[in-house]
Design an enzyme around this catalytic site. Structure first.
Site, PDB file in Angstrom:
ATOM      1  N   LYS A 110     -11.825  73.781 -17.668  1.00 52.52           N
ATOM      2  CA  LYS A 110     -10.586  73.012 -17.445  1.00 52.52           C
ATOM      3  C   LYS A 110      -9.605  73.908 -16.720  1.00 52.52           C
ATOM      4  O   LYS A 110      -9.374  75.042 -17.111  1.00 52.52           O
ATOM      5  CB  LYS A 110      -9.985  72.588 -18.798  1.00 52.52           C
ATOM      6  CG  LYS A 110      -8.707  71.794 -18.661  1.00 52.52           C
ATOM      7  CD  LYS A 110      -8.972  70.339 -18.389  1.00 52.52           C
ATOM      8  CE  LYS A 110      -7.784  69.593 -17.838  1.00 52.52           C
ATOM      9  NZ  LYS A 110      -7.664  69.656 -16.358  1.00 52.52           N
TER      10      LYS A 110
ATOM     11  N   LYS B 297     -11.005  77.113 -12.594  1.00 58.97           N
ATOM     12  CA  LYS B 297      -9.958  76.956 -11.581  1.00 58.97           C
ATOM     13  C   LYS B 297     -10.619  76.728 -10.238  1.00 58.97           C
ATOM     14  O   LYS B 297     -11.768  77.141 -10.038  1.00 58.97           O
ATOM     15  CB  LYS B 297      -9.106  78.232 -11.499  1.00 58.97           C
ATOM     16  CG  LYS B 297      -7.746  78.006 -10.894  1.00 58.97           C
ATOM     17  CD  LYS B 297      -6.742  77.596 -11.958  1.00 58.97           C
ATOM     18  CE  LYS B 297      -5.414  77.189 -11.402  1.00 58.97           C
ATOM     19  NZ  LYS B 297      -4.419  77.015 -12.474  1.00 58.97           N
TER      20      LYS B 297
ATOM     21  N   GLY C 288      -4.088  69.491 -11.101  1.00 58.30           N
ATOM     22  CA  GLY C 288      -3.284  70.045 -10.016  1.00 58.30           C
ATOM     23  C   GLY C 288      -2.872  71.484 -10.259  1.00 58.30           C
ATOM     24  O   GLY C 288      -3.057  72.047 -11.342  1.00 58.30           O
ATOM     25  N   ASP C 289      -2.327  72.079  -9.222  1.00 53.41           N
ATOM     26  CA  ASP C 289      -1.667  73.390  -9.269  1.00 53.41           C
ATOM     27  C   ASP C 289      -0.804  73.416  -8.000  1.00 53.41           C
ATOM     28  O   ASP C 289      -0.470  72.334  -7.478  1.00 53.41           O
ATOM     29  CB  ASP C 289      -2.721  74.516  -9.296  1.00 53.41           C
ATOM     30  CG  ASP C 289      -2.146  75.875  -9.706  1.00 53.41           C
ATOM     31  OD1 ASP C 289      -2.026  76.134 -10.912  1.00 53.41           O
ATOM     32  OD2 ASP C 289      -1.789  76.681  -8.823  1.00 53.41           O
TER      33      ASP C 289
HETATM   34  N1  GLU Z   1      -2.587  74.327 -13.004  1.00 58.74           N
HETATM   35  C1  GLU Z   1      -2.060  74.253 -14.342  1.00 58.74           C
HETATM   36  C2  GLU Z   1      -2.204  75.588 -15.017  1.00 58.74           C
HETATM   37  O1  GLU Z   1      -2.080  76.619 -14.374  1.00 58.74           O
HETATM   38  C3  GLU Z   1      -2.604  73.070 -15.124  1.00 58.74           C
HETATM   39  C4  GLU Z   1      -4.077  73.000 -15.246  1.00 58.74           C
HETATM   40  C5  GLU Z   1      -4.608  71.689 -15.865  1.00 58.74           C
HETATM   41  O2  GLU Z   1      -3.808  70.832 -16.200  1.00 58.74           O
HETATM   42  O3  GLU Z   1      -5.827  71.602 -16.010  1.00 58.74           O
HETATM   43  O4  GLU Z   1      -2.394  75.701 -16.202  1.00 58.74           O
END
Ligand code: GLU
Length: 450
Positions: free
Chosen positions: A94, A130, A169-170
């Site tokens: 995740k 990621k 997202g990120d």
């Molecule tokens: N990109 C966000 C983080 O750095 C959220 C990741 C997600 O919701 O899976 O945690």
């Protein structure tokens, strides 16, 4: 005297450096975690025998792929896509997808490594992963974004699934991109709403997901202050960035009675002495997708400092929230903030403070909320989105917000407790690393050599 734990951690770190010599950001993230873990290996020597650390630091899988797409002029463009499936010890991989020209394998590995511990800290059953691409969304038309997302997902869909790997997202990936990615996944595989999080509310998204990281970082700050008998009310704050994390951190800070005087984007920062007008920032960033300098059109009494002419960290404030990107806050910035009387900092971005900056804050007694604890609210609500998708129902805004608050409070508690248990009372960097690691380590140990 060097303990067995210290010797083991140092030996594994040397191997990691040798195997990844040019991955600067990845090595930085690893060093910060490893620095904290020696006492755990002294307490659990069986983890040394099982060589848990060397196993954990090696990603389970790295996928890298070509993303060809047609721009609006009909020219062929090519980017590189990644998905790092880092650890499935406690649940499906995740973590978000980042679209930004700075993306390399090192960046995605650092983010994926951090995600393992962050996700573990939420107390929810999610592993670490990621992904992303060096694609630059800036200045691209909606049609170009869509074609890129469709091409990216055409490859990525081979590797993800609701119980296997759930991206979100990120930086550079928000509601619009998730929509296009989801559409393409569905076209190829059929409707499967648990395969991505951060979805639109019209097709399986969760209320409060958009706000979650920003709200969460403020809830975490509130916990740090409350532990010292203090509160957010009447504090002056600076928040770097003006993306999703920054906007909702500002919203929650204002709601709690703090005054936010500055925010930024990659072109520079704005300072508004009377406090920022969040409606104007939302209009510029969420609706117009413009530059932060446009704030002056709404408020001519504010000041804009271009990137070359000053740093947001030069401002005087009680609280700092770096919510832009990695290594945006250096040692010199930490020193200025400390000199200007900073009380506390909570990291909304991933690894925004350099190792030297973090040490400077801690040495000066500034309360420090590290990213993997303080910004875990986003992924926590993503996990709640997964739960709602599985149950085929949706919770109200307040219901999710209450759960988010409880999760952030729980993270603060477990990080504080772990810091105390392992002889580093008050050090939330060590506490978050240890608390995040312990659950993953136990899961790995129970599952055998895989
Ligand atoms: N990109 C966000 C983080 O750095 C959220 C990741 C997600 O919701 O899976 O945690």
């Amino acid at each position: 005297m060097v303990t067995a734990g210290q010797a083991y951690v140092a030996e594994v770190f040397e191997k990691v450096k040798r195997a990844n010599p040019h991955e600067v950001e990845f090595l930085q993230a690893v060093e910060e975690v490893f620095d904290s873990l020696a006492p755990v290996f002294d307490a659990y020597p069986n983890y040394i025998a099982e060589n848990l650390l060397e196993r954990l630091v090696e990603p389970e899988r790295i996928i890298s792929f070509r993303v060809p797409w047609l721009d609006d002029k009909g020219q062929v463009q090519v980017n590189r896509g990644y998905r790092v499936q880092y650890s499935s010890a406690i649940g499906p991989y995740k973590g978000g997808l980042r679209f930004h020209p700075s993306v390399t394998q090192s960046i995605i590995k650092f983010l994926g490594f951090e995600q393992i511990f962050k996700n573990s800290l939420t107390g929810l059953p999610i592993g670490g992963g990621k992904g992303g691409s060096n694609f630059d969304p800036k200045g691209k038309s909606d049609a170009e974004i869509m074609r890129f997302c469709q091409s990216f997902m055409t490859e990525l869909q081979k590797h993800i699934g609701p119980s296997l790997d759930v991206p979100a997202g990120d930086i550079g990936v928000g509601g619009r991109e998730i929509g296009y990615l989801f559409g393409q996944y569905k076209r190829l595989n059929g409707y499967e709403n648990g395969v991505l999080t951060g979805k639109g509310l019209a097709y399986g998204g969760s209320l409060t997901r958009k706000e979650a990281t920003g709200y969460g970082v403020v809830y975490f700050m509130e916990q740090m202050l409350e532990a010292k008998g203090d509160s957010l009310a009447d504090k002056t704050a600076i928040v770097s960035g003006s993306g999703n994390v920054a906007i909702y951190a500002i919203e929650k800070l204002q709601e709690k009675g703090a005054k936010v005087v500055a925010c930024s984007d990659s072109s520079g920062y704005i300072y508004h002495e009377n406090g920022l007008d969040l409606a104007a920032i939302k209009q510029i960033k969420e609706v117009e997708r413009g530059r932060i300098k446009a704030y002056l059109d709404h408020h001519p009494d504010a000041v804009f400092y271009p990137r070359e002419e000053g740093r947001i960290w030069d401002l005087k404030a009680d609280l700092a929230f770096p919510c832009a990107t990695q290594n945006e806050l250096e040692e010199r910035d930490a020193k200025t903030l400390i000199q200007n009387g900073l009380i506390a900092i909570a990291e909304g971005a991933n690894m925004p403070s350099t190792l030297e900056a973090t040490k400077a804050f801690q040495k000066a007694g500034v309360l420090f909320g590290p990213a993997k604890a303080a910004n875990a609210g986003g992924v926590a609500v993503s996990a709640l989105e997964m739960s709602q998708n599985s149950m085929r129902l949706s919770w109200s805004f307040d219901e999710v917000d209450e759960k988010l608050y409880a999760i952030m409070k729980g993270i603060h508690q477990s990080a504080s407790q772990a810091a105390e248990d392992f002889g580093h009372s008050g050090d939330l960097v060590v506490g978050a690393n240890i608390a995040g690691f312990l659950k993953v380590a136990e899961a790995m140990s129970q599952q055998g050599l895989i």
